[in-house]
Motif scaffolding. Sequence first.
Motif, PDB file in Angstrom:
ATOM      1  N   GLU A  46       0.828  -1.210   0.000  1.00 53.65           N
ATOM      2  CA  GLU A  46       0.000   0.000   0.000  1.00 53.65           C
ATOM      3  C   GLU A  46       0.865   1.263   0.000  1.00 53.65           C
ATOM      4  OE1 GLU A  46      -2.904   1.989   3.233  1.00 53.65           O
ATOM      5  OE2 GLU A  46      -3.438  -0.062   2.645  1.00 53.65           O
ATOM      6  N   GLU A  47       1.914   1.274   0.802  1.00 58.63           N
ATOM      7  CA  GLU A  47       2.812   2.433   0.852  1.00 58.63           C
ATOM      8  C   GLU A  47       3.535   2.624  -0.479  1.00 58.63           C
ATOM      9  OE1 GLU A  47       3.276   4.799   3.182  1.00 58.63           O
ATOM     10  OE2 GLU A  47       1.645   3.903   4.311  1.00 58.63           O
ATOM     11  N   LEU A  48       3.958   1.529  -1.119  1.00 57.01           N
ATOM     12  CA  LEU A  48       4.627   1.639  -2.414  1.00 57.01           C
ATOM     13  C   LEU A  48       3.676   2.176  -3.483  1.00 57.01           C
ATOM     14  CD1 LEU A  48       6.754  -1.625  -2.392  1.00 57.01           C
ATOM     15  CD2 LEU A  48       7.614   0.723  -2.217  1.00 57.01           C
ATOM     16  N   GLU A  49       2.424   1.731  -3.447  1.00 62.04           N
ATOM     17  CA  GLU A  49       1.442   2.254  -4.396  1.00 62.04           C
ATOM     18  C   GLU A  49       1.228   3.750  -4.171  1.00 62.04           C
ATOM     19  OE1 GLU A  49      -1.885  -0.318  -3.626  1.00 62.04           O
ATOM     20  OE2 GLU A  49      -1.240  -1.774  -5.117  1.00 62.04           O
ATOM     21  N   PHE A  50       1.213   4.168  -2.913  1.00 67.70           N
ATOM     22  CA  PHE A  50       1.073   5.580  -2.571  1.00 67.70           C
ATOM     23  C   PHE A  50       2.265   6.370  -3.123  1.00 67.70           C
ATOM     24  CE2 PHE A  50       1.720   9.032   0.603  1.00 67.70           C
ATOM     25  CZ  PHE A  50       0.550   9.733   0.371  1.00 67.70           C
ATOM     26  N   LEU A  51       3.465   5.831  -2.957  1.00 69.59           N
ATOM     27  CA  LEU A  51       4.660   6.497  -3.484  1.00 69.59           C
ATOM     28  C   LEU A  51       4.585   6.643  -5.003  1.00 69.59           C
ATOM     29  CD1 LEU A  51       7.511   4.844  -1.385  1.00 69.59           C
ATOM     30  CD2 LEU A  51       6.913   7.272  -1.416  1.00 69.59           C
ATOM     31  N   VAL A  52       4.153   5.593  -5.677  1.00 63.67           N
ATOM     32  CA  VAL A  52       4.043   5.642  -7.146  1.00 63.67           C
ATOM     33  C   VAL A  52       3.027   6.703  -7.556  1.00 63.67           C
ATOM     34  CG1 VAL A  52       3.300   4.339  -9.184  1.00 63.67           C
ATOM     35  CG2 VAL A  52       4.840   3.287  -7.521  1.00 63.67           C
ATOM     36  N   PHE A  63      11.708  10.064  -3.553  1.00 61.93           N
ATOM     37  CA  PHE A  63      11.083   8.829  -4.022  1.00 61.93           C
ATOM     38  C   PHE A  63      11.946   7.624  -3.661  1.00 61.93           C
ATOM     39  CE2 PHE A  63      10.371   5.644  -7.387  1.00 61.93           C
ATOM     40  CZ  PHE A  63       9.033   5.385  -7.164  1.00 61.93           C
ATOM     41  N   LEU A  64      13.246   7.704  -3.947  1.00 63.00           N
ATOM     42  CA  LEU A  64      14.150   6.600  -3.628  1.00 63.00           C
ATOM     43  C   LEU A  64      14.215   6.345  -2.131  1.00 63.00           C
ATOM     44  CD1 LEU A  64      17.056   7.241  -6.154  1.00 63.00           C
ATOM     45  CD2 LEU A  64      15.365   5.406  -6.200  1.00 63.00           C
ATOM     46  N   ASP A  65      14.231   7.413  -1.337  1.00 65.96           N
ATOM     47  CA  ASP A  65      14.234   7.249   0.119  1.00 65.96           C
ATOM     48  C   ASP A  65      12.981   6.524   0.584  1.00 65.96           C
ATOM     49  OD1 ASP A  65      16.681   8.486   0.360  1.00 65.96           O
ATOM     50  OD2 ASP A  65      15.847  10.425   1.000  1.00 65.96           O
ATOM     51  N   GLY A  66      11.846   6.852   0.012  1.00 67.81           N
ATOM     52  CA  GLY A  66      10.596   6.185   0.375  1.00 67.81           C
ATOM     53  C   GLY A  66      10.607   4.710   0.024  1.00 67.81           C
ATOM     54  N   GLN A  70      10.624   1.361   2.685  1.00 69.31           N
ATOM     55  CA  GLN A  70       9.714   0.210   2.626  1.00 69.31           C
ATOM     56  C   GLN A  70      10.506  -1.086   2.522  1.00 69.31           C
ATOM     57  OE1 GLN A  70       6.582   0.646   3.445  1.00 69.31           O
ATOM     58  NE2 GLN A  70       7.204   2.798   3.581  1.00 69.31           N
ATOM     59  N   ALA A  71      11.617  -1.091   1.811  1.00 70.50           N
ATOM     60  CA  ALA A  71      12.468  -2.274   1.721  1.00 70.50           C
ATOM     61  C   ALA A  71      13.035  -2.615   3.096  1.00 70.50           C
ATOM     62  CB  ALA A  71      13.588  -2.047   0.719  1.00 70.50           C
ATOM     63  N   ARG A  72      13.443  -1.590   3.869  1.00 70.65           N
ATOM     64  CA  ARG A  72      13.978  -1.832   5.213  1.00 70.65           C
ATOM     65  C   ARG A  72      12.933  -2.474   6.116  1.00 70.65           C
ATOM     66  NH1 ARG A  72      17.192   2.742   4.147  1.00 70.65           N
ATOM     67  NH2 ARG A  72      15.566   4.236   4.623  1.00 70.65           N
ATOM     68  N   ARG A  73      11.671  -2.152   5.901  1.00 68.43           N
ATOM     69  CA  ARG A  73      10.618  -2.749   6.721  1.00 68.43           C
ATOM     70  C   ARG A  73      10.529  -4.267   6.508  1.00 68.43           C
ATOM     71  NH1 ARG A  73       5.185   0.125   5.846  1.00 68.43           N
ATOM     72  NH2 ARG A  73       4.619  -1.277   7.548  1.00 68.43           N
ATOM     73  N   LEU A  74      10.919  -4.722   5.307  1.00 67.62           N
ATOM     74  CA  LEU A  74      10.869  -6.156   5.030  1.00 67.62           C
ATOM     75  C   LEU A  74      12.153  -6.882   5.429  1.00 67.62           C
ATOM     76  CD1 LEU A  74       9.098  -6.168   1.568  1.00 67.62           C
ATOM     77  CD2 LEU A  74       8.106  -6.688   3.796  1.00 67.62           C
ATOM     78  N   LEU A  75      13.225  -6.140   5.614  1.00 67.95           N
ATOM     79  CA  LEU A  75      14.501  -6.733   6.021  1.00 67.95           C
ATOM     80  C   LEU A  75      14.663  -6.627   7.524  1.00 67.95           C
ATOM     81  CD1 LEU A  75      16.822  -5.251   3.286  1.00 67.95           C
ATOM     82  CD2 LEU A  75      15.939  -7.567   3.401  1.00 67.95           C
TER      83      LEU A  75
END
Length: 76
Positions: A46-52, A63-66, A70-75
């Motif tokens: 959902e957050e990635l869709e919001f960023l897009v 954009f890259l920071d966002g 989100q990637a850090r949240r999965l790692l």
Amino acid sequence: MREQVLDFQEHVDQTEPLRQKQLEKLAFDSDEDMGQLDWTVRDVIEELEFLVDLRATMTNEDFLDGVKEQARRLLK
């Protein structure tokens, strides 16, 4: 032409970041409750869709920071 052999410290400096990244655990590698994992993945999507959707109004850096956040949240 023969390549010059790196000394040990140069080799470590070049390869250690990749080795550390490979050792990182992904969220799905843990014993985390699957319900929590499911929620996290859905929230990240959902957050990635919001960023897009907001991409046109953001700087490349924001954009890259966002996306990285989100990637850090999965790692772990």
